[in-house]
Write a protein that holds these residues in place. Structure first.
Motif, PDB file in Angstrom:
ATOM      1  N   GLU A  78       0.835  -1.208   0.000  1.00  0.00           N
ATOM      2  CA  GLU A  78       0.000   0.000   0.000  1.00  0.00           C
ATOM      3  C   GLU A  78       0.866   1.253   0.000  1.00  0.00           C
ATOM      4  O   GLU A  78       0.585   2.229  -0.711  1.00  0.00           O
ATOM      5  CB  GLU A  78      -0.911  -0.007   1.223  1.00  0.00           C
ATOM      6  CG  GLU A  78      -1.806   1.223   1.318  1.00  0.00           C
ATOM      7  CD  GLU A  78      -2.713   1.182   2.536  1.00  0.00           C
ATOM      8  OE1 GLU A  78      -3.294   2.226   2.874  1.00  0.00           O
ATOM      9  OE2 GLU A  78      -2.841   0.095   3.139  1.00  0.00           O
ATOM     10  N   ALA A  79       1.940   1.227   0.785  1.00  0.00           N
ATOM     11  CA  ALA A  79       2.839   2.379   0.847  1.00  0.00           C
ATOM     12  C   ALA A  79       3.484   2.646  -0.515  1.00  0.00           C
ATOM     13  O   ALA A  79       3.679   3.798  -0.913  1.00  0.00           O
ATOM     14  CB  ALA A  79       3.914   2.141   1.904  1.00  0.00           C
ATOM     15  N   MET A  80       3.807   1.563  -1.238  1.00  0.00           N
ATOM     16  CA  MET A  80       4.409   1.713  -2.560  1.00  0.00           C
ATOM     17  C   MET A  80       3.466   2.447  -3.508  1.00  0.00           C
ATOM     18  O   MET A  80       3.873   3.337  -4.266  1.00  0.00           O
ATOM     19  CB  MET A  80       4.758   0.332  -3.136  1.00  0.00           C
ATOM     20  CG  MET A  80       5.897  -0.375  -2.426  1.00  0.00           C
ATOM     21  SD  MET A  80       6.066  -2.097  -2.969  1.00  0.00           S
ATOM     22  CE  MET A  80       6.579  -1.856  -4.668  1.00  0.00           C
ATOM     23  N   VAL A  81       2.192   2.090  -3.446  1.00  0.00           N
ATOM     24  CA  VAL A  81       1.217   2.700  -4.353  1.00  0.00           C
ATOM     25  C   VAL A  81       0.911   4.135  -3.936  1.00  0.00           C
ATOM     26  O   VAL A  81       0.810   5.033  -4.775  1.00  0.00           O
ATOM     27  CB  VAL A  81      -0.074   1.855  -4.402  1.00  0.00           C
ATOM     28  CG1 VAL A  81      -1.099   2.505  -5.316  1.00  0.00           C
ATOM     29  CG2 VAL A  81       0.246   0.441  -4.899  1.00  0.00           C
ATOM     30  N   ARG A  82       0.769   4.354  -2.622  1.00  0.00           N
ATOM     31  CA  ARG A  82       0.461   5.711  -2.153  1.00  0.00           C
ATOM     32  C   ARG A  82       1.614   6.675  -2.432  1.00  0.00           C
ATOM     33  O   ARG A  82       1.402   7.871  -2.590  1.00  0.00           O
ATOM     34  CB  ARG A  82       0.154   5.703  -0.656  1.00  0.00           C
ATOM     35  CG  ARG A  82      -1.191   5.084  -0.312  1.00  0.00           C
ATOM     36  CD  ARG A  82      -1.608   5.433   1.104  1.00  0.00           C
ATOM     37  NE  ARG A  82      -2.775   4.686   1.515  1.00  0.00           N
ATOM     38  CZ  ARG A  82      -4.025   5.010   1.206  1.00  0.00           C
ATOM     39  NH1 ARG A  82      -4.251   6.082   0.460  1.00  0.00           N
ATOM     40  NH2 ARG A  82      -5.043   4.283   1.616  1.00  0.00           N
ATOM     41  N   ALA A  83       2.837   6.150  -2.465  1.00  0.00           N
ATOM     42  CA  ALA A  83       3.994   7.006  -2.729  1.00  0.00           C
ATOM     43  C   ALA A  83       3.957   7.590  -4.131  1.00  0.00           C
ATOM     44  O   ALA A  83       4.637   8.566  -4.421  1.00  0.00           O
ATOM     45  CB  ALA A  83       5.289   6.217  -2.534  1.00  0.00           C
ATOM     46  N   ALA A  84       3.148   6.992  -4.997  1.00  0.00           N
ATOM     47  CA  ALA A  84       3.070   7.464  -6.383  1.00  0.00           C
ATOM     48  C   ALA A  84       1.646   7.887  -6.729  1.00  0.00           C
ATOM     49  O   ALA A  84       1.152   7.611  -7.815  1.00  0.00           O
ATOM     50  CB  ALA A  84       3.530   6.365  -7.330  1.00  0.00           C
ATOM     51  N   THR A  85       0.979   8.564  -5.796  1.00  0.00           N
ATOM     52  CA  THR A  85      -0.382   9.035  -6.055  1.00  0.00           C
ATOM     53  C   THR A  85      -0.392  10.001  -7.241  1.00  0.00           C
ATOM     54  O   THR A  85       0.358  10.976  -7.243  1.00  0.00           O
ATOM     55  CB  THR A  85      -0.951   9.746  -4.819  1.00  0.00           C
ATOM     56  OG1 THR A  85      -1.037   8.809  -3.739  1.00  0.00           O
ATOM     57  CG2 THR A  85      -2.339  10.312  -5.107  1.00  0.00           C
ATOM     58  N   PRO A  86      -1.208   9.740  -8.252  1.00  0.00           N
ATOM     59  CA  PRO A  86      -1.262  10.656  -9.404  1.00  0.00           C
ATOM     60  C   PRO A  86      -1.926  11.973  -9.031  1.00  0.00           C
ATOM     61  O   PRO A  86      -2.991  11.985  -8.422  1.00  0.00           O
ATOM     62  CB  PRO A  86      -2.103   9.875 -10.428  1.00  0.00           C
ATOM     63  CG  PRO A  86      -2.940   8.953  -9.606  1.00  0.00           C
ATOM     64  CD  PRO A  86      -2.100   8.575  -8.427  1.00  0.00           C
ATOM     65  N   THR A  87      -1.281  13.073  -9.372  1.00  0.00           N
ATOM     66  CA  THR A  87      -1.797  14.408  -9.060  1.00  0.00           C
ATOM     67  C   THR A  87      -1.817  15.238 -10.338  1.00  0.00           C
ATOM     68  O   THR A  87      -0.767  15.590 -10.871  1.00  0.00           O
ATOM     69  CB  THR A  87      -0.922  15.106  -8.003  1.00  0.00           C
ATOM     70  OG1 THR A  87      -0.833  14.267  -6.838  1.00  0.00           O
ATOM     71  CG2 THR A  87      -1.510  16.447  -7.623  1.00  0.00           C
ATOM     72  N   LEU A  88      -3.008  15.548 -10.816  1.00  0.00           N
ATOM     73  CA  LEU A  88      -3.146  16.322 -12.043  1.00  0.00           C
ATOM     74  C   LEU A  88      -2.725  17.762 -11.781  1.00  0.00           C
ATOM     75  O   LEU A  88      -3.238  18.399 -10.860  1.00  0.00           O
ATOM     76  CB  LEU A  88      -4.594  16.274 -12.528  1.00  0.00           C
ATOM     77  CG  LEU A  88      -4.865  16.669 -13.986  1.00  0.00           C
ATOM     78  CD1 LEU A  88      -4.217  15.674 -14.935  1.00  0.00           C
ATOM     79  CD2 LEU A  88      -6.368  16.729 -14.247  1.00  0.00           C
ATOM     80  N   PRO A  89      -1.798  18.319 -12.554  1.00  0.00           N
ATOM     81  CA  PRO A  89      -1.357  19.707 -12.321  1.00  0.00           C
ATOM     82  C   PRO A  89      -2.446  20.713 -12.658  1.00  0.00           C
ATOM     83  O   PRO A  89      -3.459  20.382 -13.282  1.00  0.00           O
ATOM     84  CB  PRO A  89      -0.150  19.848 -13.271  1.00  0.00           C
ATOM     85  CG  PRO A  89      -0.389  18.832 -14.341  1.00  0.00           C
ATOM     86  CD  PRO A  89      -1.085  17.686 -13.674  1.00  0.00           C
ATOM     87  N   ASP A  90      -2.230  21.969 -12.245  1.00  0.00           N
ATOM     88  CA  ASP A  90      -3.213  23.012 -12.486  1.00  0.00           C
ATOM     89  C   ASP A  90      -3.433  23.260 -13.974  1.00  0.00           C
ATOM     90  O   ASP A  90      -4.550  23.563 -14.398  1.00  0.00           O
ATOM     91  CB  ASP A  90      -2.771  24.320 -11.813  1.00  0.00           C
ATOM     92  CG  ASP A  90      -2.840  24.231 -10.298  1.00  0.00           C
ATOM     93  OD1 ASP A  90      -3.544  23.332  -9.799  1.00  0.00           O
ATOM     94  OD2 ASP A  90      -2.198  25.045  -9.621  1.00  0.00           O
ATOM     95  N   ASP A  91      -2.368  23.165 -14.751  1.00  0.00           N
ATOM     96  CA  ASP A  91      -2.466  23.414 -16.190  1.00  0.00           C
ATOM     97  C   ASP A  91      -1.949  22.194 -16.939  1.00  0.00           C
ATOM     98  O   ASP A  91      -0.849  22.201 -17.494  1.00  0.00           O
ATOM     99  CB  ASP A  91      -1.649  24.660 -16.557  1.00  0.00           C
ATOM    100  CG  ASP A  91      -1.912  25.101 -17.996  1.00  0.00           C
ATOM    101  OD1 ASP A  91      -2.873  24.596 -18.610  1.00  0.00           O
ATOM    102  OD2 ASP A  91      -1.142  25.937 -18.511  1.00  0.00           O
TER     103      ASP A  91
END
Length: 335
Positions: free
Chosen positions: A180-193
């Motif tokens: 779980e830690a491995m996956v959470r470490a790479a949470t996808p975050t869409l940038p503002d632009d």
């Protein structure tokens, strides 16, 4: 005219750039009251009214509503406070417009049908918090104890899933926590632009994490990695060679190297030579196909695709230890 002079409404309109009708409306609303009236009953305004109108015009051009503008004019709110709030609101609007523009470009490029376009639009309407919650739900459902499949797999014998390691509930829980830690470490975050590619990747990723069958495959693959039990071909190749392989593939991914192009050739040739030495084989075409089959046997293309989509959304931020070596290398070996 002197400061003590009075302005008829037409002169006020000329000086402020507002229409007579608008000034009359503001006057009727009590925002800018006339100082007096002429003998014929026409409204007359002084210099304070002129200054008040000019400020009101500025506030309205900045997007403030009449109620807020009235509070600023009456000094019940400072202009600085109002400006800060509206600047934040404009930031949100600008971000929404950018996402809308990017979505339209993606639809135009992909030639999406109405149903797909509607799905993409709904996904892009999610706030940052809602997008994070979507991924959190995926991780919780994949590795958490609340999910039906997660609970069943975690409570069963450690050998059931085909991996060895600590036995019993404690060992299983440790592996699940690490995965779980491995996956959470790479949470996808869409940038503002975001770019068109990032939007398309996010839409595909959102569909993927909602697939229950994929969650189970993701859990099984990541548990194996977190337990320190790599695929057989990696064990046979040796830790040092696989570290080099992951580094080379990670560099290629960061540089956007397509495994099917000539740009991948130097990387593949070096790795084939190294694997040939490790396995005592001639690094010829036959060996390349043999190596491709070995890696392909251990490959889960959907899990590899997940990681690739995450890196696209995050701007190619490669996560150490999770490079999809198998997928990239199999395609490159057969190019």
């Amino acid at each position: 005219m002197e400061a003590t002079d009075l302005y008829p409404i037409g002169e006020l309109a000329r000086r402020t750039g507002l229409s007579v009708r608008t000034i009359r409306f503001y006057s009727d609303e009590g925002l800018v009251a006339p100082t007096t009236r002429s003998p014929a009953g026409y409204r007359l305004y002084d210099l304070d009214a002129l200054v008040r109108l000019e400020l009101l015009r500025t506030l309205r051009e900045l997007g403030l509503d009449l109620a807020t503008s009235r509070q600023v004019l009456d000094r019940r709110l400072s202009l600085g406070e109002v400006a800060a709030v509206h600047a934040d609101a404009l930031d949100a609007q600008i971000q929404a417009l950018r996402l809308r523009r990017t979505l339209l470009r993606v639809v135009a490029r992909r030639g999406s049908d109405p149903e797909e376009t509607a799905i993409m639009h709904r996904l892009m309407q999610l706030s940052d918090e809602e997008r994070r919650r979507l991924i959190d739900d995926f991780v919780d459902g994949t590795f958490g104890t609340s999910g039906t499949s997660g609970t069943s797999s975690m409570s069963g014998p450690s050998g059931t899933s085909g991996t060895s390691g600590p036995s019993g509930p404690s060992g299983s829980a440790d592996r699940a926590g690490s995965a779980e830690a491995m996956v959470r470490a790479a949470t996808p975050t869409l940038p503002d632009d975001p770019s068109d590619e990032q939007v398309a990747a996010w839409v595909e990723l959102a569909a993927l994490v909602g697939d229950e069958a994929f969650r189970e495959r993701m859990r099984r693959t990541t548990l194996r990695l977190s337990a320190g039990h790599p695929p057989a071909v990696e064990v046979e190749a040796g830790e040092e060679l696989m570290a080099v392989t992951r580094e080379r593939v990670a560099d290629a991914l960061e540089c956007g190297v397509d495994p099917l192009t000539d740009r991948a050739a130097p990387v593949v040739e070096e790795l084939v030579r190294r694997f040939g030495e490790a396995f005592g084989r001639t690094p010829d075409r036959e060996f390349r196909e043999w190596l491709a089959r070995r890696f392909e046997e251990e490959q889960d293309p959907e899990v590899d695709r997940y990681w690739r989509l995450v890196w696209i959304v995050n701007g190619w931020q490669v996560v150490p230890g999770l490079v999809p070596v198998h997928s990239w290398l199999v395609r490159a070996l057969r190019a």
